[in-house]
Design a protein around this motif. Structure first.
Motif, PDB file in Angstrom:
ATOM      1  N   LEU A 163      78.982  12.085   0.109  1.00 43.06           N
ATOM      2  CA  LEU A 163      80.091  12.822  -0.501  1.00 43.06           C
ATOM      3  C   LEU A 163      80.134  12.653  -2.015  1.00 43.06           C
ATOM      4  CD1 LEU A 163      82.861  14.365   0.056  1.00 43.06           C
ATOM      5  CD2 LEU A 163      83.921  12.091  -0.001  1.00 43.06           C
ATOM      6  N   THR A 164      79.916  11.444  -2.480  1.00 38.08           N
ATOM      7  CA  THR A 164      80.159  11.143  -3.902  1.00 38.08           C
ATOM      8  C   THR A 164      78.894  10.985  -4.726  1.00 38.08           C
ATOM      9  OG1 THR A 164      80.142   8.766  -3.432  1.00 38.08           O
ATOM     10  CG2 THR A 164      82.290   9.879  -3.368  1.00 38.08           C
ATOM     11  N   GLY A 165      77.762  10.756  -4.073  1.00 38.72           N
ATOM     12  CA  GLY A 165      76.528  10.465  -4.811  1.00 38.72           C
ATOM     13  C   GLY A 165      76.434   9.012  -5.259  1.00 38.72           C
ATOM     14  N   LEU A 166      77.427   8.191  -4.925  1.00 35.45           N
ATOM     15  CA  LEU A 166      77.386   6.790  -5.353  1.00 35.45           C
ATOM     16  C   LEU A 166      76.516   5.968  -4.396  1.00 35.45           C
ATOM     17  CD1 LEU A 166      81.185   6.037  -6.076  1.00 35.45           C
ATOM     18  CD2 LEU A 166      79.434   6.794  -7.703  1.00 35.45           C
ATOM     19  N   PRO A 167      75.553   5.206  -4.921  1.00 34.98           N
ATOM     20  CA  PRO A 167      74.859   4.253  -4.045  1.00 34.98           C
ATOM     21  C   PRO A 167      75.858   3.227  -3.512  1.00 34.98           C
ATOM     22  CG  PRO A 167      73.831   4.353  -6.239  1.00 34.98           C
ATOM     23  CD  PRO A 167      75.114   5.124  -6.314  1.00 34.98           C
ATOM     24  N   VAL A 168      75.548   2.619  -2.370  1.00 40.31           N
ATOM     25  CA  VAL A 168      76.512   1.695  -1.774  1.00 40.31           C
ATOM     26  C   VAL A 168      75.955   0.279  -1.653  1.00 40.31           C
ATOM     27  CG1 VAL A 168      77.657   3.537  -0.479  1.00 40.31           C
ATOM     28  CG2 VAL A 168      75.910   2.183   0.650  1.00 40.31           C
ATOM     29  N   VAL A 169      76.872  -0.675  -1.846  1.00 42.41           N
ATOM     30  CA  VAL A 169      76.539  -2.083  -1.662  1.00 42.41           C
ATOM     31  C   VAL A 169      77.455  -2.653  -0.587  1.00 42.41           C
ATOM     32  CG1 VAL A 169      77.917  -2.649  -3.733  1.00 42.41           C
ATOM     33  CG2 VAL A 169      76.450  -4.376  -2.749  1.00 42.41           C
ATOM     34  N   THR A 170      76.851  -3.378   0.350  1.00 43.46           N
ATOM     35  CA  THR A 170      77.643  -3.972   1.426  1.00 43.46           C
ATOM     36  C   THR A 170      76.980  -5.267   1.889  1.00 43.46           C
ATOM     37  OG1 THR A 170      78.906  -3.429   3.429  1.00 43.46           O
ATOM     38  CG2 THR A 170      76.588  -2.799   3.434  1.00 43.46           C
ATOM     39  N   VAL A 183      79.636  -0.547 -13.421  1.00 45.33           N
ATOM     40  CA  VAL A 183      80.837  -0.929 -12.673  1.00 45.33           C
ATOM     41  C   VAL A 183      80.704  -0.468 -11.221  1.00 45.33           C
ATOM     42  CG1 VAL A 183      83.337  -0.733 -12.477  1.00 45.33           C
ATOM     43  CG2 VAL A 183      82.275  -0.962 -14.743  1.00 45.33           C
ATOM     44  N   ILE A 184      80.814  -1.431 -10.324  1.00 45.15           N
ATOM     45  CA  ILE A 184      80.764  -1.197  -8.878  1.00 45.15           C
ATOM     46  C   ILE A 184      82.195  -1.401  -8.383  1.00 45.15           C
ATOM     47  CG2 ILE A 184      79.773  -2.006  -6.692  1.00 45.15           C
ATOM     48  CD1 ILE A 184      77.572  -3.427  -8.425  1.00 45.15           C
ATOM     49  N   ALA A 185      82.712  -0.472  -7.584  1.00 50.09           N
ATOM     50  CA  ALA A 185      84.097  -0.644  -7.132  1.00 50.09           C
ATOM     51  C   ALA A 185      84.288  -0.021  -5.760  1.00 50.09           C
ATOM     52  CB  ALA A 185      85.064  -0.023  -8.144  1.00 50.09           C
ATOM     53  N   ARG A 237      88.467   8.523   0.456  1.00 47.31           N
ATOM     54  CA  ARG A 237      89.406   8.689  -0.682  1.00 47.31           C
ATOM     55  C   ARG A 237      89.154   7.625  -1.744  1.00 47.31           C
ATOM     56  NH1 ARG A 237      89.873  12.360   2.423  1.00 47.31           N
ATOM     57  NH2 ARG A 237      88.119  12.865   1.080  1.00 47.31           N
ATOM     58  N   ALA A 238      88.881   6.411  -1.300  1.00 47.81           N
ATOM     59  CA  ALA A 238      88.615   5.333  -2.264  1.00 47.81           C
ATOM     60  C   ALA A 238      87.330   5.621  -3.041  1.00 47.81           C
ATOM     61  CB  ALA A 238      88.508   3.991  -1.545  1.00 47.81           C
ATOM     62  N   ALA A 239      86.319   6.126  -2.342  1.00 46.70           N
ATOM     63  CA  ALA A 239      85.033   6.404  -3.001  1.00 46.70           C
ATOM     64  C   ALA A 239      85.218   7.465  -4.084  1.00 46.70           C
ATOM     65  CB  ALA A 239      84.009   6.852  -1.962  1.00 46.70           C
ATOM     66  N   GLU A 240      85.954   8.533  -3.746  1.00 49.88           N
ATOM     67  CA  GLU A 240      86.175   9.587  -4.760  1.00 49.88           C
ATOM     68  C   GLU A 240      86.977   9.040  -5.936  1.00 49.88           C
ATOM     69  OE1 GLU A 240      86.217  13.689  -2.177  1.00 49.88           O
ATOM     70  OE2 GLU A 240      88.027  12.445  -2.150  1.00 49.88           O
ATOM     71  N   ALA A 241      87.974   8.225  -5.612  1.00 49.02           N
ATOM     72  CA  ALA A 241      88.851   7.713  -6.675  1.00 49.02           C
ATOM     73  C   ALA A 241      88.086   6.777  -7.614  1.00 49.02           C
ATOM     74  CB  ALA A 241      90.048   6.986  -6.055  1.00 49.02           C
ATOM     75  N   VAL A 242      87.249   5.910  -7.074  1.00 48.61           N
ATOM     76  CA  VAL A 242      86.531   4.984  -7.980  1.00 48.61           C
ATOM     77  C   VAL A 242      85.447   5.744  -8.763  1.00 48.61           C
ATOM     78  CG1 VAL A 242      87.070   2.918  -6.615  1.00 48.61           C
ATOM     79  CG2 VAL A 242      84.849   4.051  -6.291  1.00 48.61           C
ATOM     80  N   ARG A 243      84.838   6.736  -8.128  1.00 46.90           N
ATOM     81  CA  ARG A 243      83.868   7.553  -8.882  1.00 46.90           C
ATOM     82  C   ARG A 243      84.578   8.245 -10.046  1.00 46.90           C
ATOM     83  NH1 ARG A 243      82.353  12.931  -6.167  1.00 46.90           N
ATOM     84  NH2 ARG A 243      84.538  13.116  -6.707  1.00 46.90           N
ATOM     85  N   ASP A 244      85.737   8.852  -9.771  1.00 47.75           N
ATOM     86  CA  ASP A 244      86.457   9.559 -10.837  1.00 47.75           C
ATOM     87  C   ASP A 244      86.909   8.598 -11.938  1.00 47.75           C
ATOM     88  OD1 ASP A 244      85.971  11.766  -9.333  1.00 47.75           O
ATOM     89  OD2 ASP A 244      88.030  12.012  -8.591  1.00 47.75           O
ATOM     90  N   ALA A 245      87.085   7.330 -11.572  1.00 46.76           N
ATOM     91  CA  ALA A 245      87.491   6.335 -12.580  1.00 46.76           C
ATOM     92  C   ALA A 245      86.298   5.828 -13.391  1.00 46.76           C
ATOM     93  CB  ALA A 245      88.192   5.163 -11.891  1.00 46.76           C
TER      94      ALA A 245
END
Ligand code: PEP
Ligand code: MN
Length: 348
Positions: free
Chosen positions: A163-170, A104-106, A119-127
């Motif tokens: 901050l989150t460790g999430l790879p990013v797509v753009t 899931v990518i969000a 804030r969005a990055a932390e929130a989607v990671r936590d989800a």
């Protein structure tokens, strides 16, 4: 009569680079154009450029590591399922797209600012999301709409990854932007409006980044797979397909999410396929249902617009969901996928 002009050589899954090089150099020495599919699954080699000599197939089959040769049955060749029957798994850091786990990518539609994105990055990671989305260069229908923060947006995405460790797509919209986007992003998104931007496809093929190729909203599945073929033939086999809805006659929803495409593309191609229920519906109350339907149809993952205050989003607010709804989608997707795994594994 003109001879066969194309052939695919499939290699054994454990054939090493040496065996593959032996095949490619033999082909080049005979004057063929060679396109190598390698890196994210069993290697295959596309042959093009001049009629295939009658003795070529047997000569190739005699080389070590060659599993077989075939004449492509469809206009896309490297993208066809038969070229890599076991499927492609695109690895992005710890995230594997194309394997048994739904990915899931969000994140927000567009990067609006530092606080909003972090804030969005932390929130989607936590989800439970494992990758972050967010547009820095935005394709907007009107030239007067907010076009994104550009390079500042890219830097914020890189900070959110830190901050989150999430790879990013753009998204990348122009060949001239590819280097700068590739410098900051893990996955380059080709948007629906650019699916047939062939110079852009050729340019992203020359990067080592994974490519998220969205389906043009008025494109056929064959056109979509031929766009993937541009990237594969250009030397990059890290392609993820994304069904994001097609335009229909009915304005009741923004687009019609074509879930036929998911099992069909899994049959036709070895590339992983994910679903975008946000753009596919345009309505947040439909997003969870269509996300789960996409997973049930066999999608390897989802890309969803989600952020803590969806109503305040500068772009695509009506289709953006909260992190709570996202968390439900993540856990239910896993459950559906586990239930269906024996059937999906039969497809690969
Ligand atoms: C997006 O995902 O940000 C986007 C613009 O999607 P699409 O290209 O599918 O419209
Ligand atoms: Mn959007």
């Amino acid at each position: 009569m003109e001879g066969i002009r194309a052939m695919i050589v499939t290699m054994e899954s454990d054939a090493g680079n040496l065996a593959t090089e032996q095949v490619t150099s033999m082909l080049r020495s005979r004057g063929y154009e060679v396109h190598l599919l390698a890196g994210s699954g069993a290697s295959a080699i596309g042959i093009n450029g001049r009629p295939v000599a009658d003795d070529l197939g047997p000569a190739l089959c005699a080389l070590p590591g060659v599993a077989g040769v075939h004449t492509p049955s469809r206009p896309y060749r490297l993208a066809a399922r038969e070229t890599r029957p076991a499927g492609t798994v695109v690895q992005i850091g710890d995230v594997a797209i194309g394997g048994p786990e739904p990915v899931v990518i969000a994140g927000p539609c567009v990067v609006e600012g530092r606080e909003q994105l972090l804030r969005a990055a932390e929130a989607v990671r936590d989800a439970g999301a494992v990758m972050l989305r967010g547009g820095a260069f935005k394709p907007r229908t009107s030239p007067y709409s907010f076009q994104g923060l550009g390079e500042d947006g890219l830097r914020l995405l890189a900070e959110a990854r830190e901050l989150t460790g999430l790879p990013v797509v753009t998204e990348v919209m122009e060949p001239e932007q590819v280097d700068i986007v590739a410098e900051h992003a893990d996955v380059l998104q080709i948007g629906s409006r650019n699916m047939m931007n062939f110079p852009l496809l050729r340019r992203v093929a020359r990067t080592d980044r994974a490519i998220l190729l969205k389906r043009g909203f008025a494109s056929t599945i064959e056109e979509w797979l031929l766009s993937a073929e541009y990237i594969l033939a250009g030397g990059n086999d890290r392609v993820i397909l994304c069904e994001r809805g097609i335009r229909s006659f009915d304005p009741a929803t923004r687009f019609s999410l074509d879930l036929n495409a998911v099992p069909l593309v899994r049959e036709l191609s070895h590339l992983p396929v994910i679903v975008d229920p946000s753009h596919g519906t345009g309505r947040r109350e439909l997003v969870a249902s269509m996300a789960l339907a996409g997973i049930a149809a066999g999608a390897h993952g989802l890309i969803i617009e989600a952020l803590p205050n969806p109503d305040l989003a500068a772009c695509d607010a009506p289709q953006s969901i909260t992190p709570d709804v996202l968390a439900g989608i993540v856990s239910q997707s896993r459950a559906i996928r586990a239930l269906l795994q024996p059937r999906l594994a039969a497809v690969a």
